[in-house]
Design a protein around this motif. Structure first.
Motif, PDB file in Angstrom:
ATOM      1  N   UNK A 268       0.567  -1.195   0.130  1.00 13.04           N
ATOM      2  CA  UNK A 268      -0.039   0.038  -0.028  1.00 13.04           C
ATOM      3  C   UNK A 268       0.835   1.260   0.024  1.00 13.04           C
ATOM      4  N   UNK A 269       1.953   1.279   0.781  1.00 11.07           N
ATOM      5  CA  UNK A 269       2.771   2.492   1.003  1.00 11.07           C
ATOM      6  C   UNK A 269       3.359   2.715  -0.468  1.00 11.07           C
ATOM      7  N   UNK A 270       4.042   1.555  -1.020  1.00  6.01           N
ATOM      8  CA  UNK A 270       4.703   1.604  -2.550  1.00  6.01           C
ATOM      9  C   UNK A 270       3.628   2.058  -3.657  1.00  6.01           C
ATOM     10  N   UNK A 271       2.510   1.687  -3.280  1.00 11.07           N
ATOM     11  CA  UNK A 271       1.511   1.965  -4.343  1.00 11.07           C
ATOM     12  C   UNK A 271       1.373   3.511  -4.747  1.00 11.07           C
ATOM     13  N   UNK A 272       1.394   4.286  -3.435  1.00 11.22           N
ATOM     14  CA  UNK A 272       1.382   5.705  -3.611  1.00 11.22           C
ATOM     15  C   UNK A 272       2.610   6.201  -3.817  1.00 11.22           C
ATOM     16  N   UNK A 273       3.750   5.693  -3.095  1.00  8.69           N
ATOM     17  CA  UNK A 273       5.250   6.317  -3.416  1.00  8.69           C
ATOM     18  C   UNK A 273       5.514   6.388  -4.838  1.00  8.69           C
ATOM     19  N   UNK A 274       5.366   5.242  -5.571  1.00  9.42           N
ATOM     20  CA  UNK A 274       5.678   4.977  -7.089  1.00  9.42           C
ATOM     21  C   UNK A 274       4.866   6.083  -7.768  1.00  9.42           C
ATOM     22  N   UNK A 275       3.670   6.442  -7.412  1.00  9.61           N
ATOM     23  CA  UNK A 275       2.987   7.414  -8.142  1.00  9.61           C
ATOM     24  C   UNK A 275       3.518   8.715  -8.105  1.00  9.61           C
ATOM     25  N   UNK A 276       4.263   8.996  -6.860  1.00  6.98           N
ATOM     26  CA  UNK A 276       4.639  10.202  -6.896  1.00  6.98           C
ATOM     27  C   UNK A 276       5.673  10.671  -7.593  1.00  6.98           C
ATOM     28  N   UNK A 277       6.828   9.681  -8.090  1.00  7.41           N
ATOM     29  CA  UNK A 277       7.571  10.110  -9.108  1.00  7.41           C
ATOM     30  C   UNK A 277       6.951  10.340 -10.431  1.00  7.41           C
ATOM     31  N   UNK A 278       5.936   9.646 -10.868  1.00  9.43           N
ATOM     32  CA  UNK A 278       5.278  10.087 -12.051  1.00  9.43           C
ATOM     33  C   UNK A 278       4.581  11.350 -12.077  1.00  9.43           C
ATOM     34  N   UNK A 279       3.999  11.550 -10.754  1.00 11.69           N
ATOM     35  CA  UNK A 279       3.220  12.882 -10.584  1.00 11.69           C
ATOM     36  C   UNK A 279       4.308  14.008 -10.634  1.00 11.69           C
ATOM     37  N   UNK A 280       5.559  13.732 -10.117  1.00 15.52           N
ATOM     38  CA  UNK A 280       6.540  14.971 -10.200  1.00 15.52           C
ATOM     39  C   UNK A 280       6.899  15.139 -11.620  1.00 15.52           C
TER      40      UNK A 280
ATOM     41  N   UNK B 224      -6.470   1.558 -12.453  1.00 13.27           N
ATOM     42  CA  UNK B 224      -6.579   0.489 -13.328  1.00 13.27           C
ATOM     43  C   UNK B 224      -5.501  -0.675 -13.369  1.00 13.27           C
ATOM     44  N   UNK B 225      -4.330  -0.131 -13.107  1.00 13.44           N
ATOM     45  CA  UNK B 225      -3.248  -1.378 -13.405  1.00 13.44           C
ATOM     46  C   UNK B 225      -3.199  -1.974 -11.981  1.00 13.44           C
ATOM     47  N   UNK B 226      -3.211  -1.251 -11.047  1.00 14.84           N
ATOM     48  CA  UNK B 226      -3.355  -1.929  -9.772  1.00 14.84           C
ATOM     49  C   UNK B 226      -4.246  -2.780  -9.626  1.00 14.84           C
ATOM     50  N   UNK B 227      -5.560  -2.591 -10.181  1.00 20.13           N
ATOM     51  CA  UNK B 227      -6.696  -3.590 -10.028  1.00 20.13           C
ATOM     52  C   UNK B 227      -6.322  -4.625 -10.593  1.00 20.13           C
ATOM     53  N   UNK B 228      -5.881  -4.801 -11.905  1.00 28.16           N
ATOM     54  CA  UNK B 228      -5.666  -5.733 -12.671  1.00 28.16           C
ATOM     55  C   UNK B 228      -4.304  -6.572 -12.064  1.00 28.16           C
ATOM     56  N   UNK B 229      -3.345  -5.926 -11.547  1.00 28.81           N
ATOM     57  CA  UNK B 229      -2.466  -6.509 -10.807  1.00 28.81           C
ATOM     58  C   UNK B 229      -2.590  -7.152  -9.335  1.00 28.81           C
TER      59      UNK B 229
ATOM     60  N   UNK C 205      -3.713  21.713 -17.409  1.00 29.02           N
ATOM     61  CA  UNK C 205      -3.133  20.888 -17.943  1.00 29.02           C
ATOM     62  C   UNK C 205      -2.613  19.859 -16.911  1.00 29.02           C
ATOM     63  N   UNK C 206      -1.755  20.506 -15.976  1.00 30.23           N
ATOM     64  CA  UNK C 206      -1.236  19.390 -14.998  1.00 30.23           C
ATOM     65  C   UNK C 206      -2.374  18.754 -14.301  1.00 30.23           C
ATOM     66  N   UNK C 207      -3.224  19.681 -13.639  1.00 29.84           N
ATOM     67  CA  UNK C 207      -4.245  18.754 -12.948  1.00 29.84           C
ATOM     68  C   UNK C 207      -5.154  17.777 -13.802  1.00 29.84           C
ATOM     69  N   UNK C 208      -5.520  18.172 -15.002  1.00 29.76           N
ATOM     70  CA  UNK C 208      -6.158  17.127 -15.743  1.00 29.76           C
ATOM     71  C   UNK C 208      -5.379  15.724 -16.100  1.00 29.76           C
ATOM     72  N   UNK C 209      -4.162  16.162 -16.377  1.00 31.24           N
ATOM     73  CA  UNK C 209      -3.229  14.765 -16.593  1.00 31.24           C
ATOM     74  C   UNK C 209      -3.045  13.954 -15.259  1.00 31.24           C
ATOM     75  N   UNK C 210      -2.869  14.902 -14.142  1.00 33.36           N
ATOM     76  CA  UNK C 210      -2.525  13.896 -12.789  1.00 33.36           C
ATOM     77  C   UNK C 210      -3.867  13.203 -12.554  1.00 33.36           C
ATOM     78  N   UNK C 211      -5.253  13.651 -12.870  1.00 32.63           N
ATOM     79  CA  UNK C 211      -6.123  12.867 -12.692  1.00 32.63           C
ATOM     80  C   UNK C 211      -6.276  11.585 -13.502  1.00 32.63           C
ATOM     81  N   UNK C 212      -6.184  12.024 -14.846  1.00 28.15           N
ATOM     82  CA  UNK C 212      -6.156  10.824 -15.797  1.00 28.15           C
ATOM     83  C   UNK C 212      -4.910   9.688 -15.554  1.00 28.15           C
TER      84      UNK C 212
END
Length: 370
Positions: free
Chosen positions: A306-318, A363-368, A349-356
């Protein structure tokens, strides 16, 4: 000093001769007399003799432009102006000042507007893809040649992106944890399940709300700042100067900002998750759930995945926040409102892309099954 001499010649021709210095200190007294000389001129041509002008700056050029824009401007001829002053005058077209510099384009039919919007969207997507390629190449070069990175700028940007953002991230995360806990505890109290609010807050803050709230705050704060900084440099032609000197604007301006965002956003995400859970724990004390009980419940419900699921997102969001901010800054056009438009586009643009992208991660976490 400056002086004005008016001479009427046979055939209805009027000669207006200037002499001395034409600048901001001499023109206030000279300008009204010039307009009177134009208004009272005969029906023939008007020659402005500038042979005696020793000095002419922007104020003097404005006087000549005003004469050319007057009702008799079609008959006015500027003669004997020194080459340096003539070059300055040629930069201005009197006809341009008769209408807005940036007129509102006429609106077409609905299908035309839809087609124009689709074309603009396609151009924007193409520019984003090209920018992704340039940024990837620049980051790869920085990884292979760390000495080429301007680390002093990286640490300065890290302070602005990370340390300066701590108060607002702490405030929003703490309030979000409190609100989420209160809104969840009220209905769960009917079933005596208040303790499970700790599970909800721990999972929500670490997996979703912590990374997403941090990224949205950075998009509105740092992304807009990046766009405004680079946009101002674009308007002032500093980016063109870098290109002229053989420096790549992406490596010189974009790379330090993306590296700083990559370093600070994950740390802010962890900080936001912890503060959010503290806010939830504070709220749950009013529902007779001690702080220690809250912590033990979160520890049992949340695992490393659970921790890594959010931590990995932060790099992409950055990368998204910093990259979109820099791209909009590089796309800034000329004009008084250009920098503001770039900052606005960067945030939207940044907020729209973040939500998308967050939806794609879900979806990826659900499939995995993560």
């Amino acid at each position: 000093m400056a002086s004005l001499a008016v001479t009427d010649e046979p055939g209805g021709r009027r000669v207006i001769a200037f002499s001395g210095r034409l600048d901001a200190t001499t023109l206030p007294a000279l300008w009204p007399a010039t307009r009177d000389a134009l208004a009272q001129a005969p029906a023939g041509p008007i020659v402005v003799d500038a042979a005696g002008v020793d000095y002419c700056d922007g104020a003097g050029v404005a006087l000549f432009v005003d004469m050319l824009r007057s009702p008799r401007g079609a008959m006015v001829e500027i003669a004997n102006l020194k080459p340096a002053h003539a070059t300055l005058l040629r930069q201005f077209d009197p006809a341009v000042f008769d209408h807005d510099l940036d007129p509102e384009p006429p609106r077409g039919r609905v299908l035309e507007e839809i087609g124009r919007a689709a074309a603009n969207t396609w151009v924007d997507i193409r520019s984003q893809v090209e920018f992704i390629g340039e940024t990837t190449a620049a980051l790869a070069y920085a990884a292979a040649h760390p000495a080429s990175v301007r680390w002093r700028d990286v640490w300065r940007i890290c302070e602005r992106v990370g340390v300066d953002a701590l108060p607002i991230v702490a405030l929003i995360s703490f309030l979000m944890g409190m609100i989420l806990a209160f809104q969840s505890a009220v209905p769960m109290k009917r079933f005596g399940a208040e303790i499970f609010v700790a599970d909800l807050i721990g999972l929500a803050m670490l997996r979703e709300l912590g990374p997403l709230l941090t990224a949205i705050l950075l998009a509105g704060r740092s992304g807009a700042a990046f766009a405004a900084e680079i946009g101002t440099m674009r308007v002032n032609q500093e980016v063109d100067a870098l290109t002229t000197m053989g420096l790549d604007p992406v490596r010189f301006l974009v790379t330090p900002r993306i590296i700083a965002a990559l370093l600070m956003t994950p740390l802010l995400t962890v900080f936001a998750g912890l503060v959010g859970m503290i806010g939830g724990a504070v709220t749950m004390t009013s529902f007779s759930i001690p702080f220690v009980t809250f912590v033990k419940e979160v520890d049992g419900a949340v695992n490393l995945d659970d921790f890594l699921a959010g931590f990995v997102k932060s790099f992409v969001f950055a990368v998204l926040v910093a990259g979109i901010g820099c791209l909009r800054g590089l796309q800034t056009r000329a004009g008084a409102s250009a920098v503001g438009d770039s900052a606005t586009r960067a945030v939207v643009s940044g907020i729209i892309l973040l939500v998308v992208v967050d939806g794609v991660f879900a979806l990826i976490y659900y499939l995995l099954d993560i």
